[in-house]
Design a protein around this motif. Sequence first.
Motif, PDB file in Angstrom:
ATOM      1  N   PRO A 215      32.368  49.011  40.233  1.00  7.97           N
ATOM      2  CA  PRO A 215      32.514  48.159  41.230  1.00  7.97           C
ATOM      3  C   PRO A 215      32.438  46.789  41.035  1.00  7.97           C
ATOM      4  O   PRO A 215      33.019  45.958  41.783  1.00  7.97           O
ATOM      5  CB  PRO A 215      31.070  48.491  42.084  1.00  7.97           C
ATOM      6  CG  PRO A 215      30.374  50.028  41.740  1.00  7.97           C
ATOM      7  CD  PRO A 215      31.018  49.913  40.269  1.00  7.97           C
ATOM      8  N   ASP A 216      31.975  46.397  39.828  1.00  8.14           N
ATOM      9  CA  ASP A 216      32.026  44.839  39.434  1.00  8.14           C
ATOM     10  C   ASP A 216      33.044  44.551  38.543  1.00  8.14           C
ATOM     11  O   ASP A 216      33.126  43.497  37.983  1.00  8.14           O
ATOM     12  CB  ASP A 216      30.487  44.557  38.773  1.00  8.14           C
ATOM     13  CG  ASP A 216      29.531  44.256  39.702  1.00  8.14           C
ATOM     14  OD1 ASP A 216      29.799  43.847  41.019  1.00  8.14           O
ATOM     15  OD2 ASP A 216      28.405  45.037  39.860  1.00  8.14           O
TER      16      ASP A 216
ATOM     17  N   LEU B  47      39.053  48.360  46.677  1.00  4.16           N
ATOM     18  CA  LEU B  47      38.518  47.704  47.737  1.00  4.16           C
ATOM     19  C   LEU B  47      36.976  47.412  47.529  1.00  4.16           C
ATOM     20  O   LEU B  47      36.722  46.084  47.817  1.00  4.16           O
ATOM     21  CB  LEU B  47      38.590  48.465  49.193  1.00  4.16           C
ATOM     22  CG  LEU B  47      40.120  48.829  49.672  1.00  4.16           C
ATOM     23  CD1 LEU B  47      40.204  49.821  50.978  1.00  4.16           C
ATOM     24  CD2 LEU B  47      40.758  47.625  50.048  1.00  4.16           C
ATOM     25  N   GLU B  48      36.305  48.206  47.024  1.00 11.89           N
ATOM     26  CA  GLU B  48      34.754  47.812  46.779  1.00 11.89           C
ATOM     27  C   GLU B  48      34.946  46.592  45.571  1.00 11.89           C
ATOM     28  O   GLU B  48      34.049  45.583  45.729  1.00 11.89           O
ATOM     29  CB  GLU B  48      34.143  48.772  46.228  1.00 11.89           C
ATOM     30  CG  GLU B  48      32.587  48.605  45.819  1.00 11.89           C
ATOM     31  CD  GLU B  48      31.615  48.391  46.952  1.00 11.89           C
ATOM     32  OE1 GLU B  48      32.342  48.217  48.154  1.00 11.89           O
ATOM     33  OE2 GLU B  48      30.770  47.582  46.558  1.00 11.89           O
ATOM     34  N   GLN B  49      35.722  46.846  44.758  1.00 14.36           N
ATOM     35  CA  GLN B  49      35.837  45.790  43.661  1.00 14.36           C
ATOM     36  C   GLN B  49      36.109  44.220  44.230  1.00 14.36           C
ATOM     37  O   GLN B  49      35.813  43.439  43.934  1.00 14.36           O
ATOM     38  CB  GLN B  49      36.805  46.169  42.618  1.00 14.36           C
ATOM     39  CG  GLN B  49      36.258  47.270  41.698  1.00 14.36           C
ATOM     40  CD  GLN B  49      37.248  47.964  40.950  1.00 14.36           C
ATOM     41  OE1 GLN B  49      38.550  47.598  41.045  1.00 14.36           O
ATOM     42  NE2 GLN B  49      36.905  48.997  40.059  1.00 14.36           N
ATOM     43  N   VAL B  50      37.294  44.330  44.933  1.00 19.48           N
ATOM     44  CA  VAL B  50      37.614  43.208  45.686  1.00 19.48           C
ATOM     45  C   VAL B  50      36.452  42.676  46.687  1.00 19.48           C
ATOM     46  O   VAL B  50      36.128  41.393  46.740  1.00 19.48           O
ATOM     47  CB  VAL B  50      38.682  43.404  46.689  1.00 19.48           C
ATOM     48  CG1 VAL B  50      38.978  42.323  47.572  1.00 19.48           C
ATOM     49  CG2 VAL B  50      40.107  43.692  45.794  1.00 19.48           C
ATOM     50  N   ARG B  51      35.839  43.405  47.535  1.00 15.32           N
ATOM     51  CA  ARG B  51      34.636  42.984  48.214  1.00 15.32           C
ATOM     52  C   ARG B  51      33.594  42.382  47.477  1.00 15.32           C
ATOM     53  O   ARG B  51      33.283  41.271  47.782  1.00 15.32           O
ATOM     54  CB  ARG B  51      33.951  44.283  48.987  1.00 15.32           C
ATOM     55  CG  ARG B  51      33.033  43.948  50.021  1.00 15.32           C
ATOM     56  CD  ARG B  51      32.298  45.128  50.659  1.00 15.32           C
ATOM     57  NE  ARG B  51      31.449  45.570  49.708  1.00 15.32           N
ATOM     58  CZ  ARG B  51      30.129  45.185  49.368  1.00 15.32           C
ATOM     59  NH1 ARG B  51      29.696  44.118  49.991  1.00 15.32           N
ATOM     60  NH2 ARG B  51      29.421  45.855  48.542  1.00 15.32           N
ATOM     61  N   ARG B  52      33.310  42.772  46.081  1.00 17.93           N
ATOM     62  CA  ARG B  52      32.443  42.067  45.225  1.00 17.93           C
ATOM     63  C   ARG B  52      32.985  40.935  44.524  1.00 17.93           C
ATOM     64  O   ARG B  52      32.001  40.028  44.639  1.00 17.93           O
ATOM     65  CB  ARG B  52      31.841  43.234  44.352  1.00 17.93           C
ATOM     66  CG  ARG B  52      31.012  44.403  44.921  1.00 17.93           C
ATOM     67  CD  ARG B  52      30.243  44.956  43.908  1.00 17.93           C
ATOM     68  NE  ARG B  52      29.439  46.233  44.411  1.00 17.93           N
ATOM     69  CZ  ARG B  52      28.813  46.817  43.762  1.00 17.93           C
ATOM     70  NH1 ARG B  52      28.039  46.354  42.729  1.00 17.93           N
ATOM     71  NH2 ARG B  52      28.024  47.993  44.443  1.00 17.93           N
TER      72      ARG B  52
ATOM     73  N   CYS C 242      45.043  49.695  47.218  1.00 12.66           N
ATOM     74  CA  CYS C 242      44.326  49.942  48.348  1.00 12.66           C
ATOM     75  C   CYS C 242      43.533  51.116  48.250  1.00 12.66           C
ATOM     76  O   CYS C 242      43.213  51.667  49.087  1.00 12.66           O
ATOM     77  CB  CYS C 242      45.203  50.124  49.630  1.00 12.66           C
ATOM     78  SG  CYS C 242      46.328  48.582  49.795  1.00 12.66           S
ATOM     79  N   SER C 243      42.958  51.428  46.959  1.00  7.41           N
ATOM     80  CA  SER C 243      42.312  52.419  46.711  1.00  7.41           C
ATOM     81  C   SER C 243      40.766  52.023  47.072  1.00  7.41           C
ATOM     82  O   SER C 243      40.417  50.861  47.059  1.00  7.41           O
ATOM     83  CB  SER C 243      42.358  52.795  45.303  1.00  7.41           C
ATOM     84  OG  SER C 243      41.718  51.772  44.459  1.00  7.41           O
TER      85      SER C 243
ATOM     86  N   ALA D 249      45.125  44.610  39.623  1.00  5.65           N
ATOM     87  CA  ALA D 249      44.689  45.876  40.122  1.00  5.65           C
ATOM     88  C   ALA D 249      45.936  46.513  41.028  1.00  5.65           C
ATOM     89  O   ALA D 249      46.518  46.104  41.984  1.00  5.65           O
ATOM     90  CB  ALA D 249      43.589  45.793  41.061  1.00  5.65           C
ATOM     91  N   GLY D 250      46.359  47.860  40.305  1.00  4.84           N
ATOM     92  CA  GLY D 250      47.223  48.878  41.008  1.00  4.84           C
ATOM     93  C   GLY D 250      48.397  49.013  40.170  1.00  4.84           C
ATOM     94  O   GLY D 250      48.937  47.933  39.603  1.00  4.84           O
TER      95      GLY D 250
END
Length: 418
Positions: free
Chosen positions: A409-410, A268-273, A263-264, A359-360
């Motif tokens: 981010p990607d 979160l940004e990597q998931v959004r993209r 949940c870092s 991730a995590g």
Amino acid sequence: MTHIAVIADDYTGGTDAAAALRRSGLRVVMLFGVPAPGSTLQECDAVVVGIKFRSIASAEACEYVERTVAWLRENGVTRYFYKYCSTFDSTPAGNIGPVCDLLSTLTGARYTIVCPATPLHLRTTYLGHLFVGDKLLSDSPMRTHPLTPMTDSNLVRWLSLQTNSMVGSLPLSVVRAGHEAVIERVNSLAGQGVRHIVADATDNSDLDTIAAGHDEALMTGGAGLVEALGRALGVSLPAHEQPLGRPGASDASSGTLVLAGSCSEATLEQVRRARLAMPALQLDPGDISDAVTLVDTAVAWNEAQDQTRPRLIYTSADAEGRRRGAIAMGPDTPQILEQVLARIALRAVERGTRRIVVAGGETSGAVVAELGVQQVLVGDEAAPGVPWCTTVSSDPISLLLKSGNFGGPDFLTETASA
Ligand SMILES: Nc1ncnc2c1ncn2[C@@H]1O[C@H](COP(=O)(O)OP(=O)(O)OP(=O)(O)O)[C@@H](O)[C@H]1O
Ligand SMILES: O=C(O)[C@@H](O)C(=O)CO
């Protein structure tokens, strides 16, 4: 001959350390979990044992470490490195303090260097305070971490909460004065009864100074200091032909399953993209609070996707989403969700998936344990500190275990398809 053993408190921390050692050309074997008694260590320069003990009770963590050291000793290891997170992930109860105490007792080390600074990941220490980029640790997103919220950047103070031993500091001015000044200061601190010494470092040359000629049987810290030790060792060893192989990722056309539990902010940004680039399923305990139903829902969804294409399943949520989820699922939500993603991974592997990105750190630990993976070959890095790992088996699985904060981010989008 195995020159050093790194004991890492989670699996992505272990792969980060393994990548750091490989950069120095060392032959590295990585094991997951406490090694089985009687099993043997294959020929290597350095072994990394990743164990999931960052966020468990300290007595249990110490028991794992003690058994691991006993096994390493039987396999001829005499030098140890305890790798914890570069953001010093721990609670006032541990586990860094109790494990440092235990390891210094087991190894007979007069003192322990404590140095999470890892400039590659923008972690630096100055006057005993830990910085993440240009922020104090306690002002960084780590302050709201679901398991180990880091609310104090003063590592001397934070570590003192976790141990009865005396904690001191090695300031940057002494590190910059060179190796002899460092040895003189640590000897003087040890003479005053200081057992754990928090060392300042803001760049790799500081870490080289701290690592140089260090002859205690124990050091502790982040991948930055591991790499510095690797550099020091690398120059003293003959060049190798890399007999352990150098595997990268398997072919992405076999289809990648991406599982995100971190949940870092970075994840979160990597998931959004990634959501924009591939089919994605969010598992929200606020909507479905029963773990079995969550697993079944995700497995059915996954099996309906094109198995040759990347797809994403995630529980990652911001602080507000986690708060809502915990109301429905209860206080053990983080651990339950780790198990949910782990079971999804197992069901996918049983159906033929051979390429998984996780991730995590805690999430990776749960996945690797559920898959029964015990040993991997550490390959090329997809991003600094995130190497592809290949299970040692006749039908290998490619695993990319990503620390929550790592990768651009990607990262998820690119590694799932590249
Ligand atoms: N929606 C959610 N609500 C509550 N907890 C969650 C949720 N999604 C994930 N978690 C939990 O948050 C924790 C995240 O820890 P994890 O170690 O996997 O990531 P991280 O701390 O970002 O990574 P690292 O340890 O590598 O820095 C896990 O226990 C995970 O199950
Ligand atoms: O040190 C780090 O930041 C990582 O290797 C890690 O331990 C995250 O789990």
